[in-house]
Design an enzyme around this catalytic site. Sequence first.
Site, PDB file in Angstrom:
ATOM      1  N   CYS A 112      77.094  38.950  70.475  1.00 52.66           N
ATOM      2  CA  CYS A 112      78.538  38.808  70.257  1.00 52.66           C
ATOM      3  C   CYS A 112      79.364  39.258  71.466  1.00 52.66           C
ATOM      4  O   CYS A 112      80.554  38.944  71.554  1.00 52.66           O
ATOM      5  CB  CYS A 112      78.974  39.573  69.017  1.00 52.66           C
ATOM      6  N   HIS A 252      86.734  40.746  69.566  1.00 52.02           N
ATOM      7  CA  HIS A 252      85.685  39.960  68.904  1.00 52.02           C
ATOM      8  C   HIS A 252      85.977  39.943  67.401  1.00 52.02           C
ATOM      9  O   HIS A 252      86.308  40.970  66.808  1.00 52.02           O
ATOM     10  CB  HIS A 252      84.319  40.590  69.191  1.00 52.02           C
ATOM     11  N   ASN A 282      82.569  35.115  61.877  1.00 48.44           N
ATOM     12  CA  ASN A 282      82.098  35.676  63.147  1.00 48.44           C
ATOM     13  C   ASN A 282      81.324  34.595  63.892  1.00 48.44           C
ATOM     14  O   ASN A 282      80.225  34.223  63.478  1.00 48.44           O
ATOM     15  CB  ASN A 282      81.216  36.893  62.846  1.00 48.44           C
TER      16      ASN A 282
HETATM   17  O1  UT7 Z   1      79.401  40.932  65.541  1.00 50.39           O
HETATM   18  C1  UT7 Z   1      78.258  41.713  65.391  1.00 50.39           C
HETATM   19  C2  UT7 Z   1      77.653  41.474  64.047  1.00 50.39           C
HETATM   20  N1  UT7 Z   1      78.559  41.851  62.985  1.00 50.39           N
HETATM   21  C3  UT7 Z   1      78.300  42.892  62.225  1.00 50.39           C
HETATM   22  O2  UT7 Z   1      77.315  43.545  62.445  1.00 50.39           O
HETATM   23  C4  UT7 Z   1      79.185  43.218  61.082  1.00 50.39           C
HETATM   24  C5  UT7 Z   1      79.419  44.699  60.962  1.00 50.39           C
HETATM   25  N2  UT7 Z   1      79.423  45.174  59.591  1.00 50.39           N
HETATM   26  C6  UT7 Z   1      80.238  44.707  58.641  1.00 50.39           C
HETATM   27  O3  UT7 Z   1      81.060  43.838  58.857  1.00 50.39           O
HETATM   28  C7  UT7 Z   1      80.147  45.339  57.255  1.00 50.39           C
HETATM   29  O4  UT7 Z   1      79.329  46.479  57.336  1.00 50.39           O
HETATM   30  C8  UT7 Z   1      79.617  44.365  56.167  1.00 50.39           C
HETATM   31  C9  UT7 Z   1      80.698  43.336  55.846  1.00 50.39           C
HETATM   32  C10 UT7 Z   1      78.365  43.673  56.661  1.00 50.39           C
HETATM   33  C11 UT7 Z   1      79.297  45.124  54.886  1.00 50.39           C
HETATM   34  O5  UT7 Z   1      80.438  45.837  54.452  1.00 50.39           O
HETATM   35  P1  UT7 Z   1      80.298  47.383  54.014  1.00 50.39           P
HETATM   36  O6  UT7 Z   1      81.614  47.812  53.539  1.00 50.39           O
HETATM   37  O7  UT7 Z   1      79.707  48.095  55.197  1.00 50.39           O
HETATM   38  O8  UT7 Z   1      79.335  47.284  52.781  1.00 50.39           O
HETATM   39  P2  UT7 Z   1      77.884  47.949  52.574  1.00 50.39           P
HETATM   40  O9  UT7 Z   1      76.902  47.399  53.536  1.00 50.39           O
HETATM   41  O10 UT7 Z   1      78.057  49.414  52.510  1.00 50.39           O
HETATM   42  O11 UT7 Z   1      77.505  47.389  51.142  1.00 50.39           O
HETATM   43  C12 UT7 Z   1      78.249  47.701  49.997  1.00 50.39           C
HETATM   44  C13 UT7 Z   1      77.671  46.996  48.790  1.00 50.39           C
HETATM   45  C14 UT7 Z   1      76.152  47.062  48.682  1.00 50.39           C
HETATM   46  O12 UT7 Z   1      75.832  47.284  47.343  1.00 50.39           O
HETATM   47  P3  UT7 Z   1      75.357  48.725  46.819  1.00 50.39           P
HETATM   48  O13 UT7 Z   1      74.124  49.037  47.620  1.00 50.39           O
HETATM   49  O14 UT7 Z   1      76.508  49.643  47.137  1.00 50.39           O
HETATM   50  O15 UT7 Z   1      75.125  48.508  45.384  1.00 50.39           O
HETATM   51  C15 UT7 Z   1      75.711  45.677  49.078  1.00 50.39           C
HETATM   52  O16 UT7 Z   1      74.507  45.288  48.453  1.00 50.39           O
HETATM   53  O17 UT7 Z   1      78.004  45.614  48.805  1.00 50.39           O
HETATM   54  C16 UT7 Z   1      76.835  44.824  48.557  1.00 50.39           C
HETATM   55  N3  UT7 Z   1      76.955  43.561  49.244  1.00 50.39           N
HETATM   56  C17 UT7 Z   1      77.557  42.478  48.695  1.00 50.39           C
HETATM   57  N4  UT7 Z   1      78.155  42.280  47.523  1.00 50.39           N
HETATM   58  C18 UT7 Z   1      78.688  41.066  47.284  1.00 50.39           C
HETATM   59  C19 UT7 Z   1      76.533  43.249  50.488  1.00 50.39           C
HETATM   60  N5  UT7 Z   1      76.845  41.975  50.780  1.00 50.39           N
HETATM   61  C20 UT7 Z   1      77.472  41.485  49.674  1.00 50.39           C
HETATM   62  C21 UT7 Z   1      78.050  40.218  49.382  1.00 50.39           C
HETATM   63  N6  UT7 Z   1      78.641  40.072  48.184  1.00 50.39           N
HETATM   64  N7  UT7 Z   1      78.023  39.201  50.251  1.00 50.39           N
END
Ligand code: UT7
Length: 325
Positions: A112, A252, A282
């Site tokens: 990225c 980004h 993204n």
């Molecule tokens: O450009 C470089 C690449 N980009 C990135 O690496 C993105 C950087 N990270 C992010 O944008 C965020 O961390 C995410 C959008 C990927 C995730 O958001 P978060 O607020 O960090 O959520 P989390 O990973 O802490 O997950 C929260 C919950 C989890 O459930 P539990 O374990 O709390 O029960 C996930 O399983 O949300 C769940 N979850 C979803 N639920 C519904 C993860 N993906 C989804 C989904 N729909 N698509």
Amino acid sequence: MGSRIIGLGMYAPPKELTNEDLEKMVDTSDSWIMERTGIRTRRIAEPGSACSDLCLEAARRALADAGVSPSEIDIIVVGTCTPDMPMPSTACFLQQKIGAGRAFAMDVSAACSGFLYALSTADAMIRAGRGKKALVVGGEILSTVLDFTDRNTCILFGDGAGAVVLSECPEGEGVLSCHLHSDGNLWELIHVPGGGTVHPYGPEVEEKRMHAIRLAGNEVFKQAVTKMAEVSLEALEKNGVSVSDITLVVPHQANLRIINAVGKRLGVPEEKVFVNLERFGNTSAASIPIALTEAREQGRFAKGDLVLLTAFGAGLTWGSALMRM
Ligand code: UT7
């Protein structure tokens, strides 16, 4: 001598994949995706498209915008992590398709952060006298490295390309400075395990879906906020300017919450931070040149304004560039 942007162009394939479409594919919802990422829809390339096809459309538009013909281009640098083939470079395919016969062409791999790495490479080459005009492109077909059964990753990314034409200019104009960093210790946070020399394509890669992006989203989130804020300040300090001197920050486009947190750390008001990820998701290396093209279309900066670019990505890699438009 330095370099300045004299043309901008972008291309996103017409086919959309909306959050509602994804609701039918994985256990997710439009409200979760909007709330956690700010993404509503993204574009997906038709099967059979090459990354260089998307780059070609963006590059044609940037060249037309600059009033420069392909034969005038000395250097082509493409930032991508989804190349046409492992070999040769996507930049060589782009060179062939656009007819830039006198250029030398190469890819830069920084995920990225790919566009900023490509921009910095081309700027340094122009400063070193290796050419006067460069085509710098960020292009991706990330849909080819997604597992559409993994809700953690498949909702985040989209396909597209953006391009700029760089031209030699007097020192102190155009690109004022570029700042690049990486930390290979953190490679595991975002990676595609299969298809390289460690896990060449074969039954294991297929079976374990190793062709697809693995992401430790939460950890990347924290790293992204810290690193993009730090490297943005590095660019301001290097040039002796303050946040209030900046007309627009073009970050980004990974996650609206990351962008807002970076803006907050820098003390930049929201209206000075460009966001278009709601419509594209993204797009990795393509996100900054797509955003920069749209920002200019919307009149978000004028000639002579200071614009700050910043990105982070797999590697981890991160960087910034400050430029007078
Ligand atoms: O450009 C470089 C690449 N980009 C990135 O690496 C993105 C950087 N990270 C992010 O944008 C965020 O961390 C995410 C959008 C990927 C995730 O958001 P978060 O607020 O960090 O959520 P989390 O990973 O802490 O997950 C929260 C919950 C989890 O459930 P539990 O374990 O709390 O029960 C996930 O399983 O949300 C769940 N979850 C979803 N639920 C519904 C993860 N993906 C989804 C989904 N729909 N698509």
